[in-house]
Enzyme design. Structure first.
Site, PDB file in Angstrom:
ATOM      1  N   TYR B 135       0.899  -1.155   0.002  1.00 56.90           N
ATOM      2  CA  TYR B 135      -0.093   0.013  -0.040  1.00 56.90           C
ATOM      3  C   TYR B 135       0.807   1.349   0.242  1.00 56.90           C
ATOM      4  CZ  TYR B 135      -3.941   2.724   1.425  1.00 56.90           C
ATOM      5  OH  TYR B 135      -5.093   3.826   1.615  1.00 56.90           O
ATOM      6  N   GLN B 137       1.402   4.740  -0.126  1.00 53.89           N
ATOM      7  CA  GLN B 137       0.657   6.089   0.058  1.00 53.89           C
ATOM      8  C   GLN B 137       1.788   7.210   0.507  1.00 53.89           C
ATOM      9  OE1 GLN B 137      -3.197   6.662   1.972  1.00 53.89           O
ATOM     10  NE2 GLN B 137      -2.205   8.022   3.228  1.00 53.89           N
ATOM     11  N   ARG B 310       8.737 -10.098  42.257  1.00 49.85           N
ATOM     12  CA  ARG B 310       9.841  -9.202  42.681  1.00 49.85           C
ATOM     13  C   ARG B 310       9.681  -8.682  44.273  1.00 49.85           C
ATOM     14  NH1 ARG B 310      15.178  -8.494  41.490  1.00 49.85           N
ATOM     15  NH2 ARG B 310      15.650  -6.321  41.994  1.00 49.85           N
ATOM     16  N   ARG B 333       0.934   3.236  39.974  1.00 46.84           N
ATOM     17  CA  ARG B 333       1.584   3.441  38.422  1.00 46.84           C
ATOM     18  C   ARG B 333       0.976   2.445  37.752  1.00 46.84           C
ATOM     19  NH1 ARG B 333       7.764   3.347  39.226  1.00 46.84           N
ATOM     20  NH2 ARG B 333       7.842   3.711  37.011  1.00 46.84           N
ATOM     21  N   GLY B 401      15.230  -2.834  36.415  1.00 45.16           N
ATOM     22  CA  GLY B 401      16.435  -3.177  35.525  1.00 45.16           C
ATOM     23  C   GLY B 401      15.990  -4.302  34.560  1.00 45.16           C
ATOM     24  N   THR B 422       1.641   7.184  14.971  1.00 38.96           N
ATOM     25  CA  THR B 422       1.735   7.890  13.850  1.00 38.96           C
ATOM     26  C   THR B 422       1.115   7.457  12.742  1.00 38.96           C
ATOM     27  OG1 THR B 422       4.337   8.013  14.608  1.00 38.96           O
ATOM     28  CG2 THR B 422       3.744   8.821  12.425  1.00 38.96           C
ATOM     29  N   GLU B 424      -1.920   5.752  10.280  1.00 35.40           N
ATOM     30  CA  GLU B 424      -3.274   6.142  10.336  1.00 35.40           C
ATOM     31  C   GLU B 424      -3.778   7.402  10.807  1.00 35.40           C
ATOM     32  OE1 GLU B 424      -5.895   4.457   8.481  1.00 35.40           O
ATOM     33  OE2 GLU B 424      -4.163   3.242   7.669  1.00 35.40           O
TER      34      GLU B 424
END
Lengths: 599, 599
Positions: B135, B137, B310, B333, B401, B422, B424
């Site tokens: 495609y 474009q 952990r 979080r 880590g 980014t 569509e």
């Protein structure tokens, strides 16, 4: 697009002395010239080329780095570079390698924690790279909590040796760079046990591999821990795993500058103050903050140039489209990052001064400023590395699809920078340390103990709880005292509110645990205040060069007002500013964006 | 750590019907069983193993993907899988490959934009993979602004052909996946020129490579655009660059379902409504939102399991350390991300309904809801992909880590997901489209035109400008109507304030440009409201399974109150809530975290 040099067009607009700005960034003419000379040396040497690195498989990639490290060493010797020059050269080679740990951790550990005799024995070997060292602290199951390390070093008085041992899977040393394939020696951190008693975690020099055939010595098992984030990035490094099966080393290979183990296995504290280790921590974190500004400046430079060249939409009458740098959406994302690069640069410069100050005080047995310096550097390490990692990724996004290509440089820059948020203190754990220090400072305010250094403003807490921001126009936000007071009031009020909430808990530790997320927010507010205030301080100095100070002032206000906008919830909920004043700050910010000039 | 199964410990705490929750997530028992069956099929097939992928150089990596794609095709044929099953199988193979574009873009483009004859000719070839399509474009210099594409398709009436040509460097097709090495054909988007007149951008089927020797046809230049972010990630894909030097194709290779070019070179609009293309856009974005929830759920699953296993700090009397999942900093979080995964899942489910609704209306020539549906899907694509990319990176950090190791799965998950922000539609450009629609809606409120669908609440704008949040205790925040009204009031007030600021500009376009960053904030507020309201709607439905609805309710409030806390600047500055109420929401949030249960 052919034939139009958009960068030249932008550069012609410059109204400030570009060379003077470069020196302001570098800190001095000497620093600028030195780094510039080393940058050119690396750039002009084909052996240091980076093209194609991202296409290589792991094995080829690693060999490639070995080749460069060897070449760098050869050039350093041939050109008789100073240690400072050599550091810059390795920096511009721009590939993590075992030499970083050898020079950056192994040698400094011996210098800082070794006795004079130990230094005389080991340093010459290390300086000539006749031995190559790594730094084996972290274990598979233990990172932030160093006191939880499981590796043991048990003194055997019969043979005058320590027995280094890995008792569990989770005690495997995990992460040390340089360990997986290269190092011959390591500084190994282990729990010291003598006469059946534990004496905390200490460092030991342990030989890992034969100096003849480079094979691991009997009882030592070593591996590479595998691929890490990014194509190249830290995959050029042999981060490793290491276990010990009752490895014996002579007693004199424990680093004994602070604590000595006698022939009989007794522990004797030397007269070197234990606090010295905090001095080292201040030093290391200072370099991390400086590195943050460098990494951020690289990303911002790429995104800014892209934004000047890229055009999209807005074509009128079939003419050229609009440069994306002229879009306010692009400016409001990019320019605060440019401002942050300078903000971190200057706070890093100030940290250099702080390190000198702390060192002098330590030498004079004055430990009074150490807790504040420790909290301050912990907070700034956390703030600047988190912001920089996020900013590099934002710069990548600001380059649209092209930012996703390795050719933009940004994916590698991100992947190689990301661990800075974790190493030398996990960023959230560090903010909790800052919060703990702030709560202690607030709790002592009544006792007449004056807060020092970056917490001095808390001495004016009564004023700061009551002050009213008197901004009435957007331009009022361009007064340093107004900005500073808003940030001080916000931080002070958040600290006091948290302290009050904590006091409702019977057990303070339960309260600290329950409210920890809120405490982190207060720590962030405090750290942002430090950065803002050091930026403002910097501008009080005489900065030579036409227009330089003016441009830096713009960036300083962009840094502060962008934070104020982004964290307006803090400022509003503590009543430091009104919604109207927040809106005026945002208006002023937009107007500042129009005044940013590039080079 | 040996001998303790921390996950079993956590799982034993589960108080809800886990199988019912899986079905609630999948949308139906059928969907769950289908995806589960395909997951097992892939997991049990050694040919699909992913081990070691990250260590490979580019060439080996690409060959590896070709091998898997061929094997997948073989299995699809052998097992006579349906199109739906095949899609799931490719999904679990979990490596971007040329087949994604062939099945996901090339074939749908022919189906959507080709005439019946064109479909009859090309689809059977494509379905049997006798031709492989991509495609084409985006161009080097043109992404978001499709109307700015430079490639030309000039009709030559003498030969009844189109001449496809790349007039500039910036007109090079850039990015198409599958182009660099594999595709034989492409849908090429180019400016249609007939009789010297331009007729906008249209799609053309162009053969790129010989079906005999796979070499590019004369006049066609093709390359691979090089390495992309991450070790594996999209480096398994041959994103390419393509230029045309006056390539001739027959007239019937222009996709002519909407616009036809006659033998004489005249453009004739067909009776197929142009708006159909928007229907396709709704469909594609709906799948992107669904994919966001899937990607996010994978990252959250890894980070949650890690957090349960952990342990760090908090050991008392030499016992085990505290599981990091028990730290409020970790919870604050991680849990909002878990909640976001479900929120995006359910809004994605609702988007499926929206697509059906839009399609039915289009078939009945009812275009009235199309602008709202278009704005809504644009906003949700932007909101969910930005949040998911950020969340994957946050999950990586939550694994300390270890998250930096490819073994955690997170670096690759991030690198492969990042481009969703980014493609569509760039996420900021999409939010500006939403903002434009919102401003238009607000400006028409006085005219009696009733806002529809997700903007219906703006019809109650007078109430929303005046309403007062009556929360007095933390528990008051657990009322759906209270939460909904706060989000509606915030969005409405932000929209109205922006509209007022815009009206101060003489030229509305100047105003839109100057205030674009503020407008983006209003668009985000509106989109968050949509997600919150669809989550609340979902919980009104009958969701079978013991305790399932209760757990989902917790997550719904976590999602909403976390946003309220994070964006409290919006809520406070618009006076929707008081600082005290914001603080109560935060208290309630902490209490909700304690009630989250895993599996």
């Amino acid at each position: 697009m052919k034939g139009v040099d958009h960068l030249a067009h932008e550069r012609n607009k410059t109204e400030f002395d570009v060379d003077a700005m470069k020196i302001a960034w570098a800190g001095s003419r000497h620093a600028f010239e030195l780094s510039d000379r080393m940058a050119r040396l690396v750039a002009s040497d084909p052996a240091f080329q980076k093209d194609g690195r991202t296409r290589l498989g792991r094995k080829e990639l690693f060999k490639n780095t070995l080749r460069k490290a060897a070449h760098a060493w050869k050039r350093i010797l041939e050109l008789r570079l100073t240690e400072e020059e050599a550091g810059w050269l390795r920096n511009f080679v721009d590939e993590p390698s075992f030499t970083d740990l050898h020079w950056g951790m192994f040698i400094p550990a011996i210098k800082g924690q070794g006795t004079d005799e130990q230094q005389q024995k080991w340093l010459p070997l290390a300086y000539k790279m006749q031995i190559i060292g790594c730094y084996a602290q972290t274990e598979l199951g233990h990172g932030s909590n160093v006191q939880g390390l499981e590796t043991t070093a048990t003194f055997d008085p019969e043979t005058d040796e320590f027995v280094i041992h890995s008792p569990t899977l989770t005690s495997s040393k995990w992460w040390p760079g340089g360990l997986g394939k290269v190092s011959t020696h390591a500084i190994v951190y282990a729990r010291l046990i003598t006469n059946g008693q534990e004496h905390g975690v200490h460092g030991f020099i342990v030989q890992l591999r034969s100096l003849d055939d480079h094979m691991p010595l009997p009882g030592i098992t070593i591996g590479d821990i595998g691929m890490k984030f990014g194509n190249g990035a830290y995959n050029t490094m042999d981060n490793g795993v290491l276990t010990f099966d009752h490895i014996r080393i002579p007693r004199n290979q424990m680093l004994m500058r602070v604590l000595q183990v006698t022939r009989e296995g007794k522990c004797v504290q030397s007269n070197v103050p234990r606090q010295l280790i905090y001095g080292t921590m201040v030093f290391v974190r200072q370099t991390i903050v400086a590195d943050a500004s460098t990494a951020l400046s690289r990303a911002v430079c790429i995104a800014t140039r892209y934004s000047a060249v890229r055009r999209q939409f807005g074509s009128q009458d079939g003419g050229m489209e609009t440069q994306v740098i002229d879009y306010k959406t692009q400016q409001s994302r990019l320019f605060p990052l440019l401002a942050s690069a300078y903000a971190f640069r200057f706070v890093g410069e100030w940290l250099k001064w702080l390190y000198t100050d702390v060192t002098q005080r330590l030498q004079a047995n004055d430990f009074s400023t150490l807790p504040e310096a420790h909290a301050c550097t912990a907070g700034l390490k956390s703030l600047t590395t988190t912001a920089t990692a996020d900013a590099i990724e934002e710069c990548r996004k600001l380059c649209g699809g092209h930012g996703y290509l390795c050719a933009s440089g940004l994916p590698e820059l991100f992947a190689v920078y990301a661990p800075a948020c974790t190493y030398e203190g996990d960023n959230v754990v560090l903010l909790l340390q800052v919060a703990r220090f702030l709560m202690k400072t607030v709790s002592q305010l009544g006792s007449g103990k004056k807060p020092v250094g970056t917490t001095a403003y808390l001495g004016r807490v009564q004023d700061l709880l009551q002050c009213c921001c008197d901004v009435q126009t957007a331009e009022d936000w361009l007064k340093p005292s107004v900005v500073l007071e808003a940030f001080e009031a916000r931080s002070a009020r958040m600290c006091v509110a948290r302290a009050q909430n904590l006091s409702k808990f019977e057990n303070p530790e339960d309260g600290f645990a329950e409210l920890s997320a809120d405490l982190v927010e207060a720590a962030v507010a405090h750290c942002q205040l430090i950065v803002v205030s050091k930026f403002i301080d910097k501008l009080q100095q005489d900065i030579p060069g036409k227009g330089v100070n003016q441009q830096l002032q713009n960036l300083c206000y962009i840094y502060a007002l962008n934070l104020l906008h982004k964290y307006r919830g803090d400022f509003l909920s503590t009543g430091c500013i009104t919604p109207k004043q927040a809106s005026l700050a945002n208006d002023q910010l937009r107007s500042l964006y129009s005044q940013v000039i590039f080079q």
